[in-house]
Design a protein around this motif. Structure first.
Motif, mmCIF file in Angstrom:
data_model
loop_
_atom_site.group_PDB
_atom_site.id
_atom_site.type_symbol
_atom_site.label_atom_id
_atom_site.label_comp_id
_atom_site.label_asym_id
_atom_site.label_seq_id
_atom_site.Cartn_x
_atom_site.Cartn_y
_atom_site.Cartn_z
ATOM 1 N N UNK A 1 0.964 -1.117 0.136
ATOM 2 C CA UNK A 1 -0.079 -0.059 0.044
ATOM 3 C C UNK A 1 0.909 1.349 0.093
ATOM 4 N N UNK A 2 0.254 2.565 -0.328
ATOM 5 C CA UNK A 2 0.952 3.761 -0.159
ATOM 6 C C UNK A 2 1.678 3.827 1.151
ATOM 7 N N UNK A 3 0.921 3.331 2.191
ATOM 8 C CA UNK A 3 1.500 3.468 3.519
ATOM 9 C C UNK A 3 2.633 2.679 3.840
ATOM 10 N N UNK A 4 2.415 1.525 3.304
ATOM 11 C CA UNK A 4 3.615 0.537 3.399
ATOM 12 C C UNK A 4 4.855 1.111 2.587
ATOM 13 N N UNK A 5 4.686 1.657 1.432
ATOM 14 C CA UNK A 5 5.827 2.036 0.644
ATOM 15 C C UNK A 5 6.516 3.366 1.389
ATOM 16 N N UNK A 6 5.766 4.217 1.970
ATOM 17 C CA UNK A 6 6.313 5.156 2.893
ATOM 18 C C UNK A 6 6.784 4.500 3.966
ATOM 19 N N UNK A 7 6.666 3.574 4.717
ATOM 20 C CA UNK A 7 7.291 3.156 5.802
ATOM 21 C C UNK A 7 8.679 2.393 5.404
ATOM 22 N N UNK A 8 8.719 1.677 4.124
ATOM 23 C CA UNK A 8 9.905 1.102 3.609
ATOM 24 C C UNK A 8 10.901 2.202 3.198
ATOM 25 N N UNK A 9 10.510 3.310 2.801
ATOM 26 C CA UNK A 9 11.510 4.592 2.304
ATOM 27 C C UNK A 9 12.028 5.060 3.733
ATOM 28 N N UNK A 10 11.250 5.141 4.719
ATOM 29 C CA UNK A 10 11.801 5.635 6.126
ATOM 30 C C UNK A 10 12.664 4.828 6.575
ATOM 31 N N UNK A 11 12.390 3.509 6.728
ATOM 32 C CA UNK A 11 13.317 2.358 7.294
ATOM 33 C C UNK A 11 14.545 2.606 6.200
ATOM 34 N N UNK A 12 14.547 2.614 4.872
ATOM 35 C CA UNK A 12 15.816 2.730 4.161
ATOM 36 C C UNK A 12 16.515 3.943 4.664
ATOM 37 N N UNK A 13 15.895 4.941 4.762
ATOM 38 C CA UNK A 13 16.558 6.293 5.068
ATOM 39 C C UNK A 13 17.460 6.077 6.576
ATOM 40 N N UNK A 14 16.746 5.485 7.566
ATOM 41 C CA UNK A 14 17.246 5.323 8.729
ATOM 42 C C UNK A 14 18.598 4.347 8.687
ATOM 43 N N UNK A 15 18.187 3.273 7.771
ATOM 44 C CA UNK A 15 19.351 2.354 7.760
ATOM 45 C C UNK A 15 20.529 2.906 7.219
ATOM 46 N N UNK A 16 20.363 3.804 5.985
ATOM 47 C CA UNK A 16 21.442 4.502 5.677
ATOM 48 C C UNK A 16 21.971 5.213 6.469
ATOM 49 N N UNK A 17 21.336 6.129 7.184
ATOM 50 C CA UNK A 17 22.105 7.017 8.160
ATOM 51 C C UNK A 17 22.810 6.301 9.325
ATOM 52 N N UNK A 18 22.294 5.182 9.764
ATOM 53 C CA UNK A 18 23.095 4.391 10.789
ATOM 54 C C UNK A 18 24.320 3.824 10.300
ATOM 55 N N UNK A 19 24.138 3.599 9.062
ATOM 56 C CA UNK A 19 25.501 2.912 8.403
ATOM 57 C C UNK A 19 26.469 4.077 8.176
ATOM 58 N N UNK A 20 25.981 5.185 8.024
ATOM 59 C CA UNK A 20 26.975 6.245 8.059
ATOM 60 C C UNK A 20 27.681 6.766 9.401
ATOM 61 N N UNK A 21 27.134 6.163 10.424
ATOM 62 C CA UNK A 21 27.563 6.477 11.764
ATOM 63 C C UNK A 21 27.166 7.740 12.119
#
Length: 56
Positions: free
Chosen positions: A33-53
């Motif tokens: 759903x649109x909501x689930x796609x937004x959730x995955x994009x937010x998780x992706x952004x958080x994951x990338x941020x954490x991997x950058x330290x």
């Protein structure tokens, strides 16, 4: 999703923004759903941020 044939029916490979992959029968997968796609994009952004330290 990438459709594939494995001899047991149509199978798709699913991948998450974190890099994890999983294979599943295509009949048991529905479009997000649109909501689930937004959730995955937010998780992706958080994951990338954490991997950058930079994240908590």
């Amino acid at each position: 999703m990438v459709p594939q044939e494995l001899g047991v029916g149509p199978v798709v490979t699913l991948w998450r923004p974190t890099g994890l992959t999983r294979r599943s029968r295509s009949a048991s997968v529905r479009p997000g759903t649109a909501y689930e796609r937004r959730q995955l994009r937010a998780i992706e952004a958080l994951h990338l941020l954490r991997h950058k330290g930079l994240g908590g």
